[in-house]
Design an enzyme around this catalytic site. Structure first.
Site, PDB file in Angstrom:
ATOM      1  CB  THR A  10       0.286  -3.659   6.591  1.00  0.00           C
ATOM      2  OG1 THR A  10      -0.741  -3.179   5.471  1.00  0.00           O
ATOM      3  CG2 THR A  10       1.335  -2.176   6.361  1.00  0.00           C
ATOM      4  CG  ASP A  11      -2.968  -7.328   3.169  1.00  0.00           C
ATOM      5  OD1 ASP A  11      -3.126  -6.436   4.369  1.00  0.00           O
ATOM      6  OD2 ASP A  11      -3.752  -7.996   2.820  1.00  0.00           O
TER       7      ASP A  11
ATOM      8  CB  SER B  87       3.445  -8.408   2.484  1.00  0.00           C
ATOM      9  OG  SER B  87       1.556  -8.428   2.749  1.00  0.00           O
TER      10      SER B  87
ATOM     11  CB  THR C  20      -0.596   0.407   1.460  1.00  0.00           C
ATOM     12  OG1 THR C  20      -1.635  -1.410   1.121  1.00  0.00           O
ATOM     13  CG2 THR C  20      -1.499   1.588   1.553  1.00  0.00           C
TER      14      THR C  20
HETATM   15  N1  ASP Z   1      -2.773  -5.480   0.507  1.00  0.00           N
HETATM   16  C1  ASP Z   1      -1.493  -4.702   1.063  1.00  0.00           C
HETATM   17  C2  ASP Z   1       0.172  -5.385   1.054  1.00  0.00           C
HETATM   18  O1  ASP Z   1      -0.219  -6.154   2.369  1.00  0.00           O
HETATM   19  C3  ASP Z   1      -2.301  -4.389   2.288  1.00  0.00           C
HETATM   20  C4  ASP Z   1      -0.802  -3.529   2.495  1.00  0.00           C
HETATM   21  O2  ASP Z   1       0.385  -2.934   1.444  1.00  0.00           O
HETATM   22  O3  ASP Z   1      -0.896  -2.561   3.436  1.00  0.00           O
HETATM   23  O4  ASP Z   1       0.434  -5.633  -0.235  1.00  0.00           O
END
Ligand code: ASP
Length: 399
Positions: A148-149, A117, A68
């Protein structure tokens, strides 16, 4: 593949290419024993730091994987906080937009990948870890940006495998780069500041989002949307960043082993190939859970299974029967709790190891790496009790 060298003249550029050629040769030898051809990007393109150490500022490289933080809002509408395309902007562009980075570091970038991720394979994390170590041979600190996932999974993989004691800071964002009220530039800026400060040397990998610094081993994503999603249950954060002040109030147990052989984990990826990384899965326990998940994982080729048990690690009768069967087939189990915190203590059961206070996704990374390096259960049990538990080692604690 994109990288910046903060253009400081042709002569330096020429130097860069000479050094890149050297690094390419070195990287080839890292992979020499690997029967699986390394997929691009490889560690070969880490830009040379020698161009930057003319200044007194720390040299920090941002190794970007997407998420993100590199996301672009849908339809050009900056109010689209949840509707965006992750992994769109390049780190070169993002760093170029960061104001006043000259105050904190000389910043280089390396675009390792640009996706969510959850899209990364374990074999790609192997490449990522080698890239981080390659960079730390010359840079003072590394920032890794990811989604973050599964950031906590990636962070702990790096914590367990990176050989260097220099700072590794992982960061990302909960709102895309170009959204209203985005946390992306501030997180990137503070992560660079932290990596350049040297304050987390010997800490292993730390996670920094929303100004809060947390240990890779202990941190978990706790909310699907909130900016303060990362938490360290029971143990709490390591510290935080308030503008120019970086306050560190506690250190991971690992720091008590700084400079000792026990600081380094056994998981030196240059000693194994990608083909050595086994399939390890997680089976979640709940009321009258069936044995199908465990049976399916075994049929699929899993060599290890982590159970996320109820309470102090309990699993249902059907899960337990499936586990007993799987153990007979040589599958190794690790017990964790689905409660979100709490320590699992060793039992004498063959084929079952206690996951200490690791959550299921962290225990899974440790089991996966352990099985990549040995098939000996006793050794793996010891590794969980030492490198997994990471208790403070001092004469004061009697260890
Ligand atoms: N879908 C995203 C990921 O994990 C969420 C994020 O980046 O916070 O790549």
């Amino acid at each position: 593949m994109t990288f910046t060298v903060n253009g400081k003249g042709f002569k330096r550029l020429l130097n860069t290419f000479l050094v890149l050629a050297m690094i390419t040769t070195m990287a080839t030898s890292v992979y020499a024993a690997d029967p699986v051809p390394p997929t691009a990007p490889t560690v070969a393109a880490i830009p040379d730091v020698k161009l930057k150490d003319l200044t007194a500022k720390p040299n920090v490289i941002v190794i970007a994987t997407g998420g993100t933080i590199a996301g672009q809002v849908a339809d050009g509408d900056p109010t689209n906080l949840q509707n965006y395309r992750a992994g769109t902007y390049t780190m070169e562009d993002m760093v170029a937009q960061l104001p006043r980075k000259d105050k904190i570091a000389d910043v280089s970038t390396y675009q390792f990948g640009n996706k969510g991720s959850g899209g990364y394979l374990i074999t790609e994390l192997y490449d990522l870890s080698l890239a981080v170590d390659q960079a730390l041979k010359t840079y003072d600190g590394v920032v890794v940006t990811t989604g973050t996932d599964t950031m906590e999974d990636i962070a702990y993989f790096l914590d367990l495998t990176v050989r260097s004691e220099k700072p590794v800071v992982i960061t990302g964002a909960m709102r895309p780069w170009d959204a209203i009220g985005t946390d992306a530039p501030a997180n990137l800026y503070n992560a660079i500041k932290l990596a350049g400060s040297g304050k987390t040397k010997w800490f292993g990998t730390v996670l920094m989002l929303n100004d809060v610094i947390q240990a890779a081993r202990d941190v978990t994503k706790s909310n699907a949307h909130r900016l303060d999603t990362f938490e360290t249950p029971i143990l709490g954060a390591l510290g935080y960043i308030d503008q120019d002040s970086i306050s560190i109030y506690r250190a991971p147990g690992r720091v008590s082993k700084a400079g000792k052989p026990t600081w380094s984990t056994p998981f030196d990826l240059s000693k194994i190939t990608k083909a050595d990384l086994p399939m390890v899965e997680i089976a979640y326990a709940y009321q009258e859970a069936g044995g199908g998940a465990i049976k399916g994982f075994v049929a699929d080729g899993a060599k290890g299974i982590v159970t996320a048990g109820t309470g102090a690690g309990g699993i249902s009768a059907k899960m337990s029967a499936a586990r007993t069967e799987a153990i007979k087939q040589g599958v190794l189990f690790v017990t964790t709790t689905r409660t979100g915190s709490g320590t699992m203590y060793p039992s004498s059961s063959d084929g079952i190891i206690a996951g200490d206070s690791l959550n299921a996704q962290h225990a899974r990374m440790l089991l996966l790496l352990s099985l990549a390096f040995t098939k000996d259960q006793k050794t793996i049990k010891d590794w969980f009790a030492t490198f997994g538990a990471q208790n403070v080692e001092t004469s004061a604690t009697g260890s």
